[in-house]
Scaffold this motif. Structure first.
Motif, PDB file in Angstrom:
ATOM      1  N   VAL A 175       5.473  -6.070  -4.704  1.00  0.00           N
ATOM      2  CA  VAL A 175       6.654  -5.362  -4.219  1.00  0.00           C
ATOM      3  C   VAL A 175       7.310  -4.536  -5.314  1.00  0.00           C
ATOM      4  O   VAL A 175       7.614  -3.345  -5.139  1.00  0.00           O
ATOM      5  CB  VAL A 175       7.669  -6.359  -3.614  1.00  0.00           C
ATOM      6  N   ASN A 176       7.519  -5.133  -6.479  1.00  0.00           N
ATOM      7  CA  ASN A 176       8.202  -4.423  -7.560  1.00  0.00           C
ATOM      8  C   ASN A 176       7.339  -3.344  -8.193  1.00  0.00           C
ATOM      9  O   ASN A 176       7.860  -2.425  -8.837  1.00  0.00           O
ATOM     10  CB  ASN A 176       8.637  -5.414  -8.639  1.00  0.00           C
ATOM     11  N   GLN A 177       6.020  -3.429  -8.038  1.00  0.00           N
ATOM     12  CA  GLN A 177       5.126  -2.473  -8.679  1.00  0.00           C
ATOM     13  C   GLN A 177       4.789  -1.291  -7.781  1.00  0.00           C
ATOM     14  O   GLN A 177       4.159  -0.333  -8.236  1.00  0.00           O
ATOM     15  CB  GLN A 177       3.826  -3.171  -9.105  1.00  0.00           C
TER      16      GLN A 177
ATOM     17  N   LEU B  77       0.549   0.713   3.409  1.00  0.00           N
ATOM     18  CA  LEU B  77       0.759   1.570   2.248  1.00  0.00           C
ATOM     19  C   LEU B  77       0.023   2.891   2.393  1.00  0.00           C
ATOM     20  O   LEU B  77      -0.913   3.028   3.187  1.00  0.00           O
ATOM     21  CB  LEU B  77       0.270   0.851   0.979  1.00  0.00           C
ATOM     22  N   THR B  78       0.448   3.860   1.595  1.00  0.00           N
ATOM     23  CA  THR B  78      -0.276   5.121   1.512  1.00  0.00           C
ATOM     24  C   THR B  78      -1.556   4.904   0.693  1.00  0.00           C
ATOM     25  O   THR B  78      -1.759   3.844   0.106  1.00  0.00           O
ATOM     26  CB  THR B  78       0.583   6.203   0.860  1.00  0.00           C
ATOM     27  N   THR B  79      -2.381   5.933   0.657  1.00  0.00           N
ATOM     28  CA  THR B  79      -3.639   5.812  -0.069  1.00  0.00           C
ATOM     29  C   THR B  79      -3.398   5.532  -1.549  1.00  0.00           C
ATOM     30  O   THR B  79      -4.020   4.640  -2.149  1.00  0.00           O
ATOM     31  CB  THR B  79      -4.470   7.094   0.093  1.00  0.00           C
ATOM     32  N   ARG B  80      -2.491   6.271  -2.150  1.00  0.00           N
ATOM     33  CA  ARG B  80      -2.235   6.083  -3.581  1.00  0.00           C
ATOM     34  C   ARG B  80      -1.530   4.765  -3.850  1.00  0.00           C
ATOM     35  O   ARG B  80      -1.763   4.130  -4.882  1.00  0.00           O
ATOM     36  CB  ARG B  80      -1.416   7.257  -4.131  1.00  0.00           C
ATOM     37  N   GLN B  81      -0.668   4.331  -2.944  1.00  0.00           N
ATOM     38  CA  GLN B  81      -0.031   3.026  -3.112  1.00  0.00           C
ATOM     39  C   GLN B  81      -1.058   1.904  -2.980  1.00  0.00           C
ATOM     40  O   GLN B  81      -0.996   0.915  -3.714  1.00  0.00           O
ATOM     41  CB  GLN B  81       1.077   2.857  -2.078  1.00  0.00           C
ATOM     42  N   SER B  82      -2.008   2.060  -2.068  1.00  0.00           N
ATOM     43  CA  SER B  82      -3.070   1.059  -1.926  1.00  0.00           C
ATOM     44  C   SER B  82      -3.904   0.983  -3.198  1.00  0.00           C
ATOM     45  O   SER B  82      -4.314  -0.107  -3.626  1.00  0.00           O
ATOM     46  CB  SER B  82      -3.964   1.402  -0.732  1.00  0.00           C
ATOM     47  N   ALA B  83      -4.156   2.145  -3.801  1.00  0.00           N
ATOM     48  CA  ALA B  83      -4.914   2.167  -5.054  1.00  0.00           C
ATOM     49  C   ALA B  83      -4.155   1.406  -6.138  1.00  0.00           C
ATOM     50  O   ALA B  83      -4.731   0.583  -6.868  1.00  0.00           O
ATOM     51  CB  ALA B  83      -5.174   3.606  -5.484  1.00  0.00           C
ATOM     52  N   ARG B  84      -2.856   1.668  -6.263  1.00  0.00           N
ATOM     53  CA  ARG B  84      -2.052   0.970  -7.257  1.00  0.00           C
ATOM     54  C   ARG B  84      -1.990  -0.524  -6.970  1.00  0.00           C
ATOM     55  O   ARG B  84      -1.994  -1.361  -7.890  1.00  0.00           O
ATOM     56  CB  ARG B  84      -0.647   1.564  -7.297  1.00  0.00           C
ATOM     57  N   ALA B  85      -1.936  -0.899  -5.686  1.00  0.00           N
ATOM     58  CA  ALA B  85      -1.880  -2.316  -5.320  1.00  0.00           C
ATOM     59  C   ALA B  85      -3.172  -3.035  -5.707  1.00  0.00           C
ATOM     60  O   ALA B  85      -3.137  -4.139  -6.277  1.00  0.00           O
ATOM     61  CB  ALA B  85      -1.626  -2.445  -3.820  1.00  0.00           C
TER      62      ALA B  85
END
Length: 332
Positions: free
Chosen positions: A204-206, A300-308
């Motif tokens: 969540v925080n990241q 999540l978006t694609t880039r958020q999924s990548a970061r996750a």
């Protein structure tokens, strides 16, 4: 006029003497003040010199401690490298080395050891995929390219869940014990894997900034995961209690009559039947983990999924590194 002149000369000489005496006293006082100032200045200089000497000594000791710490880390790193090389050679030779180091068993015909080897290969492939994803994120690749890499990583997670399902049929206790994981990972192990709710808390925080809809989606997913985990944990507790009751029934009868033997065999049969449900608990826990990853990707978006995915991988990589450092730590 003639009488006044001598008196005037005498008065002038007296005044001059007084002025000279006052001047001498002033010089004397100034000298005393100057001496006092010099002594105060000397004391201040001495304090400064002592303080500088103390600072230099503290800095020297700090450098020595830092040097010793760096040498200790370097020694630990060398030991870790040696352990990794030995483990790699053992894998290439098809041999599993136990934690005590005094046993070696062939991997042929052993489902648990076969799973350990497959998991090691799975982990290597995951590292390759994550490195590819990290490079794509850093180079600001297009969403289409990121989506292809992410789909490959999620499919790779599906593969480990499939392998665990096969391993559970061969040796469910091996998966529950977490012996295929590193020591630090075993501290957080839950039914043969990670807790989905805890992973979501870490993310969540990241992943900020999140939209209001995404926050609601992640919160609901976390709550539903927590409820499912609680239900499975309660089921495991009930199974353990029921198993203990089954094994303890009739334990006071120690005679060797045929009736007692029959009762004993009946108890063992009931206990075996209850142990068979452990495989179902592992399968349900892995299904929960698999669904959580998929639902997270949809929210999540694609880039958020990548970061996750990068954050999840980095977290477990740090746990593995912590285990290696702990095992290689100096023990003197």
């Amino acid at each position: 006029m003639a009488d006044a002149s001598p008196r005037t000369d005498i008065s002038t000489d007296a005044d001059t003497d007084d002025k000279n005496q006052q001047f001498d006293r002033s010089l004397s006082h100034a000298g005393m003040v100057s001496d006092s100032s010099d002594r105060s200045k000397d004391k201040t200089d001495q304090k400064s010199l002592r303080r500088l000497a103390q600072n230099r000594e503290a800095a020297r000791k700090s450098r020595l401690r830092k040097k010793a710490y760096v040498q200790q880390l370097e020694s630990s790193r060398l030991k870790l490298t040696q352990l990794e090389q030995e483990l790699q050679r053992a894998r290439q030779q098809g041999v599993f080395i136990s934690s005590s180091g005094d046993q070696a068993h062939s991997m042929s015909g052993n489902g648990a050891m076969q799973f350990d080897a497959e998991y090691a290969r799975w982990l290597e492939e995951q590292n390759r995929q994550i490195n590819e994803l990290r490079a794509a994120v850093n180079s600001h690749a297009s969403d289409t390219e990121l989506r292809m890499i992410i789909d490959g990583i999620l499919a790779h997670y599906d593969e480990i869940f499939r392998l665990k399902g096969i391993a559970a049929k061969a040796d469910v206790f091996h998966l529950l014990s977490g012996m295929w994981k590193t020591p630090a990972e075993r501290c957080f192990l839950w039914l043969g894997g990670f807790r989905s709710s805890e992973v979501l808390k870490l993310l969540v925080n990241q992943l900020e900034p999140l939209t209001e809809q995404q926050v609601v989606g992640i919160t609901n997913l976390q709550q539903s995961s927590q409820q499912a985990e609680d239900a499975l944990s309660q089921g495991m507790d009930a199974l353990q209690q029921s198993l203990a009751e089954t094994l303890s029934t009739g334990s006071q009868n120690s005679s060797g009559s045929s009736g007692n033997v029959a009762n004993y065999m009946g108890q063992m049969a009931m206990a075996m039947g209850k142990l068979g449900t452990l495989e179902g608990f592992i399968r349900q826990a892995d299904n929960l983990r698999q669904q959580t990853l998929q639902q997270m990707h949809r929210i999540l978006t694609t880039r958020q999924s990548a970061r996750a995915l990068l954050a999840i991988h980095d977290y477990f990589s740090r746990l593995r590194a912590l285990s290696s450092l702990w095992l290689a730590r100096p023990r003197d």
